[in-house]
Design a protein around this motif. Structure first.
Motif, PDB file in Angstrom:
ATOM      1  N   PHE A  10      21.899  28.392  60.437  1.00 29.63           N
ATOM      2  CA  PHE A  10      23.144  29.016  60.883  1.00 29.63           C
ATOM      3  C   PHE A  10      23.902  29.590  59.698  1.00 29.63           C
ATOM      4  O   PHE A  10      23.721  29.190  58.542  1.00 29.63           O
ATOM      5  CB  PHE A  10      24.012  28.032  61.679  1.00 29.63           C
ATOM      6  N   SER A  11      24.746  30.544  60.016  1.00 26.21           N
ATOM      7  CA  SER A  11      25.570  31.201  59.012  1.00 26.21           C
ATOM      8  C   SER A  11      26.983  31.320  59.567  1.00 26.21           C
ATOM      9  O   SER A  11      27.184  31.321  60.785  1.00 26.21           O
ATOM     10  CB  SER A  11      25.009  32.581  58.674  1.00 26.21           C
ATOM     11  N   THR A  12      27.978  31.396  58.661  1.00 32.30           N
ATOM     12  CA  THR A  12      29.368  31.510  59.077  1.00 32.30           C
ATOM     13  C   THR A  12      29.970  32.803  58.564  1.00 32.30           C
ATOM     14  O   THR A  12      29.428  33.459  57.666  1.00 32.30           O
ATOM     15  CB  THR A  12      30.212  30.328  58.549  1.00 32.30           C
ATOM     16  N   THR A  13      31.105  33.160  59.119  1.00 30.07           N
ATOM     17  CA  THR A  13      31.789  34.387  58.707  1.00 30.07           C
ATOM     18  C   THR A  13      32.385  34.271  57.310  1.00 30.07           C
ATOM     19  O   THR A  13      32.826  35.278  56.746  1.00 30.07           O
ATOM     20  CB  THR A  13      32.897  34.740  59.711  1.00 30.07           C
ATOM     21  N   TRP A  14      32.403  33.078  56.734  1.00 33.53           N
ATOM     22  CA  TRP A  14      32.839  32.912  55.350  1.00 33.53           C
ATOM     23  C   TRP A  14      31.694  33.183  54.370  1.00 33.53           C
ATOM     24  O   TRP A  14      31.884  33.150  53.168  1.00 33.53           O
ATOM     25  CB  TRP A  14      33.385  31.499  55.119  1.00 33.53           C
ATOM     26  N   GLY A  15      30.485  33.376  54.905  1.00 37.04           N
ATOM     27  CA  GLY A  15      29.336  33.651  54.048  1.00 37.04           C
ATOM     28  C   GLY A  15      28.474  32.443  53.754  1.00 37.04           C
ATOM     29  O   GLY A  15      27.562  32.517  52.922  1.00 37.04           O
ATOM     30  N   GLU A  16      28.704  31.318  54.431  1.00 40.21           N
ATOM     31  CA  GLU A  16      27.860  30.132  54.224  1.00 40.21           C
ATOM     32  C   GLU A  16      26.543  30.301  54.976  1.00 40.21           C
ATOM     33  O   GLU A  16      26.513  30.797  56.103  1.00 40.21           O
ATOM     34  CB  GLU A  16      28.576  28.885  54.731  1.00 40.21           C
ATOM     35  N   LEU A  17      25.448  29.862  54.360  1.00 40.53           N
ATOM     36  CA  LEU A  17      24.133  29.906  54.989  1.00 40.53           C
ATOM     37  C   LEU A  17      23.473  28.548  54.842  1.00 40.53           C
ATOM     38  O   LEU A  17      23.328  28.034  53.726  1.00 40.53           O
ATOM     39  CB  LEU A  17      23.248  30.979  54.347  1.00 40.53           C
ATOM     40  N   ASN A  18      23.090  27.952  55.961  1.00 35.88           N
ATOM     41  CA  ASN A  18      22.425  26.654  55.936  1.00 35.88           C
ATOM     42  C   ASN A  18      21.082  26.757  56.652  1.00 35.88           C
ATOM     43  O   ASN A  18      20.997  27.272  57.770  1.00 35.88           O
ATOM     44  CB  ASN A  18      23.281  25.583  56.621  1.00 35.88           C
ATOM     45  N   THR A  19      20.045  26.267  56.006  1.00 35.79           N
ATOM     46  CA  THR A  19      18.696  26.281  56.566  1.00 35.79           C
ATOM     47  C   THR A  19      18.140  24.874  56.541  1.00 35.79           C
ATOM     48  O   THR A  19      18.132  24.222  55.491  1.00 35.79           O
ATOM     49  CB  THR A  19      17.768  27.206  55.768  1.00 35.79           C
ATOM     50  N   ASP A  20      17.672  24.406  57.684  1.00 34.66           N
ATOM     51  CA  ASP A  20      17.117  23.067  57.804  1.00 34.66           C
ATOM     52  C   ASP A  20      15.766  23.174  58.501  1.00 34.66           C
ATOM     53  O   ASP A  20      15.695  23.600  59.664  1.00 34.66           O
ATOM     54  CB  ASP A  20      18.073  22.185  58.606  1.00 34.66           C
ATOM     55  N   LEU A  21      14.698  22.808  57.821  1.00 33.32           N
ATOM     56  CA  LEU A  21      13.346  22.938  58.360  1.00 33.32           C
ATOM     57  C   LEU A  21      12.641  21.592  58.331  1.00 33.32           C
ATOM     58  O   LEU A  21      12.856  20.780  57.420  1.00 33.32           O
ATOM     59  CB  LEU A  21      12.530  23.952  57.555  1.00 33.32           C
ATOM     60  N   GLY A  22      11.780  21.359  59.324  1.00 31.38           N
ATOM     61  CA  GLY A  22      10.975  20.149  59.369  1.00 31.38           C
ATOM     62  C   GLY A  22       9.557  20.462  59.787  1.00 31.38           C
ATOM     63  O   GLY A  22       9.324  21.320  60.655  1.00 31.38           O
ATOM     64  N   PHE A  23       8.582  19.788  59.164  1.00 24.36           N
ATOM     65  CA  PHE A  23       7.170  19.993  59.473  1.00 24.36           C
ATOM     66  C   PHE A  23       6.485  18.639  59.595  1.00 24.36           C
ATOM     67  O   PHE A  23       6.841  17.680  58.912  1.00 24.36           O
ATOM     68  CB  PHE A  23       6.468  20.784  58.356  1.00 24.36           C
ATOM     69  N   LYS A  24       5.459  18.578  60.457  1.00 27.97           N
ATOM     70  CA  LYS A  24       4.632  17.375  60.566  1.00 27.97           C
ATOM     71  C   LYS A  24       3.171  17.759  60.479  1.00 27.97           C
ATOM     72  O   LYS A  24       2.731  18.738  61.092  1.00 27.97           O
ATOM     73  CB  LYS A  24       4.894  16.634  61.873  1.00 27.97           C
ATOM     74  N   LEU A  25       2.420  16.992  59.700  1.00 26.13           N
ATOM     75  CA  LEU A  25       0.991  17.200  59.549  1.00 26.13           C
ATOM     76  C   LEU A  25       0.293  15.864  59.717  1.00 26.13           C
ATOM     77  O   LEU A  25       0.679  14.868  59.098  1.00 26.13           O
ATOM     78  CB  LEU A  25       0.677  17.789  58.163  1.00 26.13           C
ATOM     79  N   TYR A  31      26.491  29.029  49.355  1.00 23.54           N
ATOM     80  CA  TYR A  31      27.814  29.609  49.601  1.00 23.54           C
ATOM     81  C   TYR A  31      28.337  30.164  48.279  1.00 23.54           C
ATOM     82  O   TYR A  31      28.704  29.409  47.380  1.00 23.54           O
ATOM     83  CB  TYR A  31      28.775  28.567  50.168  1.00 23.54           C
ATOM     84  N   LYS A  32      28.326  31.456  48.159  1.00 24.66           N
ATOM     85  CA  LYS A  32      28.764  32.130  46.928  1.00 24.66           C
ATOM     86  C   LYS A  32      29.720  33.263  47.292  1.00 24.66           C
ATOM     87  O   LYS A  32      29.428  34.451  47.101  1.00 24.66           O
ATOM     88  CB  LYS A  32      27.561  32.661  46.150  1.00 24.66           C
ATOM     89  N   ASN A  33      30.845  32.875  47.849  1.00 20.79           N
ATOM     90  CA  ASN A  33      31.828  33.863  48.286  1.00 20.79           C
ATOM     91  C   ASN A  33      33.226  33.338  47.979  1.00 20.79           C
ATOM     92  O   ASN A  33      33.893  32.788  48.856  1.00 20.79           O
ATOM     93  CB  ASN A  33      31.663  34.136  49.787  1.00 20.79           C
ATOM     94  N   PRO A  34      33.707  33.479  46.725  1.00 14.69           N
ATOM     95  CA  PRO A  34      35.036  32.948  46.370  1.00 14.69           C
ATOM     96  C   PRO A  34      36.140  33.567  47.221  1.00 14.69           C
ATOM     97  O   PRO A  34      36.246  34.785  47.343  1.00 14.69           O
ATOM     98  CB  PRO A  34      35.187  33.347  44.894  1.00 14.69           C
TER      99      PRO A  34
END
Length: 737
Positions: free
Chosen positions: A241-256, A272-275
């Motif tokens: 997900f991403s926000t209008t403030w410029g934050e980006l979060n990625t969460d991934l999971g894998f099983k083998l 988040y690099k948006n002062p």
């Protein structure tokens, strides 16, 4: 946002093809699809329904399968299925509402798996479905909707924080992963972010001392993060997900899976690099952050289902906050003020059940944490290593359920401050061997008594004894009363636990050699389930507690406004209060989870012949939380409205400070709309709907912001996140085998 929608497109093209026989279908109750329901073949878990109530079991050989379905609040269901070679069968299950109490399995209260309502120790359980109602980038933020728990931001500049339970500050809360005490001291302040949400099965919370089982730091409570078992984890999961403030979060999971081995991988990435400076004080409103966390878990299937698992995590974070003109060229200098923190951390933990007839489990963990920080011109460089070993013996006798254990904890700590209790970089080494015993005695079907005792030897402070007593009265199938009493202890390291000691221009003063704190706690708990034939039962939980502290470590901001003075309290401290939690599901599947806590956390200081009573700084007298979910089945939508509200807190002030001495009543509220389509979920909404920030109505938020390198500069006047309203949009996917 473009990258987010591209990622959605890639995910929708992800397919898993069956190589042999398959059984799939859905699980419902009262015509409602049930997410995250466990499906077993005999005693072995083979699948879990996804977020929309669908399951799939493939790569099956010809034969007979006994599928059993278990879900909290519903009666178990089972069916025997004969599968021919290469057959694909659709098998649906419709569960009936249970007439008895809820039956989650918990481990945190007694260090062994027990039915939640059979546990003498009250344990609150929160699943990933609860936290999805208000998606966040880390566990720290996710806990804001748990009643009695509050993430506290401790600095207006670098936004580090801790977690309060029932008003007690973060150092009184122990955070464990799978029961291992690897999140402590430095990592409580800096490393709690970045635990991959994709691998979290549930979070268990114990409010009140747990030192008799878990040792030092579990004085105010315990937060145990339980990771997913390899049998129930999806083959692939993603949440971006991403926000209008410029934050980006990625969460991934894998099983083998490979033979008898199974591997789980979790990845969390946040950027988040948006002062932004909406309050025009020339300082960043929110810290800039760039972090990555990788978690790997390996489990091996052994004879007689004996336990063996090994897990590791690597975490790196680069964060900074400060004047808008600051950049890395000014790190540690006096041209522009900035707080820059580099965190590097790795962890290892494992569990091995010995190949014996008796159930004996050896557990271990190790972590290495390195901190390189600059608070203006003040450097803070620290290294912490903690090794932990534990052997437990779980023995059941007639009317007795015994747990015996021995543990050894070693802590190495060094930094460039007086926290190391020596000149220069003198290292601090602490050995903490201990033994403990616990006996859960079944007097009769209605009454259980739990007795516990732990003995530790601290290489710096000597002998420490922590007893424990619990009584459970099961009045009937719907009502349970519990009484818990115990003690806790905590050895303090100021600079790893109190960020205010490093930030700003106040001088730090330690008056004496600090002694360990000790607490005495009494907790009453009543849980009642209101069973209803037509829809899910309602659950109401009431609690009352009283905690008394000796040698309480207090930070005095008020005697001298240019200093922070640390000393053992010459008197005592108390924490007392009452709380209520209500979990209610209506016939139309509308669900409400709400809670309220009323508390008093204060110190009584003996000055001459007088006793001076003061309320603890940055502690709310009351709080409330809620999470309302309304499904809109016709359009495959669901609506979530979550929030919290806090009473006024006492705040630290400077000399001739025009800012209020107390915070206002404040609230953070969020709304979310989710579109469900089989394995795929699209969600979006608004966070901080009321656009509340702590600077509203103030002449300034940070004292001395115009002269950050001089006396009077202080960013500790903080009680709430300084981030206003923002929109968010995300996608979530789970692919089962």
């Amino acid at each position: 946002m473009r990258s987010l929608f591209l990622f959605c497109l890639i995910l929708t093209s992800f397919n898993v093809f069956a190589q042999s026989g398959m059984i799939h279908g859905k699980v419902t109750a009262n015509k409602n699809l049930l997410p995250f329901v466990s499906i077993k073949n005999g005693n072995r878990q083979v699948a879990v329904t996804d977020s929309n109530g669908y399951y799939m079991i493939n790569e099956l050989t010809e034969g007979t399968y006994s599928l059993n379905i278990t879900a909290v609040g519903f009666e178990d269901a089972g069916r025997t299925i004969k599968l021919a070679n290469n057959d694909t069968l659709i098998v649906d299950f419709d569960l009936k509402t249970a007439s008895k109490q809820l039956r989650e399995v918990v481990i945190s209260g007694t260090m062994k798996e027990v039915n939640r309502l059979d546990s003498p120790v009250p344990v609150e359980v929160y699943s990933p479905a609860f936290f999805k109602k208000n998606p966040t980038a880390c566990i720290f933020d996710a806990l804001q909707n748990v009643n009695g728990v509050r993430p506290q931001v401790n600095c207006n500049i670098c936004n580090t924080g801790d977690i309060h339970i029932n008003g007690l500050e973060g150092p009184y809360t122990m955070v464990t992963i799978d029961g291992m005490p690897i999140v402590s001291s430095l990592s409580t302040v800096y490393g709690l972010s970045g635990i991959p949400n994709s691998l979290i099965d549930r979070i268990e919370i114990v409010k009140g001392p747990a030192s008799s089982l878990y040792g030092s730091e579990a004085v105010g409570g315990l937060i145990n993060i339980i990771t997913k078992k390899t049998g129930s984890a999806p083959n692939f999961s993603a949440d971006v997900f991403s926000t209008t403030w410029g934050e980006l979060n990625t969460d991934l999971g894998f099983k083998l899976t490979s033979g008898k081995s199974a591997f789980l991988t979790g990845l969390n990435y946040f950027n988040y690099k948006n002062p932004i400076d909406n309050n025009n004080d020339r300082f960043t409103d929110v810290t800039q952050q760039h972090r990555i966390s990788v978690f790997e878990k390996w489990s091996l299937q052994r004879k007689e289902n004996r336990l063996f698992s090994l897990a590791g995590r690597y975490f790196y974070e680069d964060r900074w906050g400060g004047q808008m003109s600051w950049n890395r060229n000014y790190r540690g200098g006096s041209v522009f003020y900035g707080e820059s923190i580099y965190t590097s951390r790795w962890e290892l933990l494992g569990n091995y059940q010995l190949p014996l007839k008796e159930r004996m489990v050896y557990s271990f963990s190790y972590n290495d944490h390195h901190q390189n920080s600059a608070y203006g011109v003040t450097p803070f460089v620290a290294t912490q290593r903690i090794a932990f070993n534990q052997l437990t013996w779980d023995k059941k006798l007639t009317n007795h359920d015994l747990l015996l254990g021995t543990a050894l904890r070693y802590t190495y700590y060094t930094d460039n401050t007086t926290a190391s209790r020596g000149a220069g970089n003198q290292a601090k080494n602490v050995w903490l061997p201990g033994i403990f015993i616990q006996d859960d005695i079944s007097i009769n079907p209605k009454h259980n008594i739990l007795l516990g005792l732990r003995y530790d030897y601290n290489s710096n402070h000597g002998n420490i004894l922590t007893p424990r007593l619990a009584w459970k009265w099961k009045m009937d199938d719907y009502n349970v009363f519990r009484l818990n009493a115990g003690t806790g202890f905590r050895v303090v390291n100021i600079f790893t636990e109190d960020h205010a000691a490093l930030t700003g221009a106040r001088e730090v003063v330690i008056l004496d050699d600090l002694k360990p704190e000790k607490s005495y706690n009494l907790n009453l708990n009543f849980n009642t389930t209101i069973a209803r034939e037509s829809y899910s039962p309602a659950n109401l939980e009431l609690s009352a507690w009283y905690t008394y502290f000796n040698n309480r470590i207090v930070a005095d901001y008020e005697t001298d406004v240019n200093k922070i003075i640390y000393d053992n309290l010459r008197g005592y401290a108390i924490s007392k209060g009452i709380s209520a939690n209500l979990d209610l599901t209506f016939a139309n599947a509308i669900k409400l989870i709400t809670g309220f806590t009323l508390m008093d956390v204060s110190t009584v200081n003996n000055v001459a012949t007088n006793k001076i009573r003061e309320r603890q700084l940055l502690t709310e007298p009351w709080m409330g939380t809620w999470a309302l979910t309304i499904p809109i089945k016709k359009n495959k939508l669901s609506f979530d409205y979550t929030g919290n509200i806090y009473g006024p807190m006492k705040l630290p002030l400077m000399e001739n400070d025009p800012r209020p001495a107390k915070s206002p009543v404040w609230s953070l509220q969020n709304v979310q709309l989710t579109y469900n389509f089989r394995k795929l979920e699209l969600y979006g909404g608004l966070k901080n709907l009321l656009n509340f920030t702590p600077n509203k109505g103030l002449p300034y938020l940070i004292a001395g912001a115009d002269k950050p390198f001089e006396d009077g500069f202080d960013p500790t006047y903080v009680y709430a996140p300084n981030q206003g309203i923002r929109g968010f949009l995300g996608v979530r996917m789970n692919v089962m085998k």
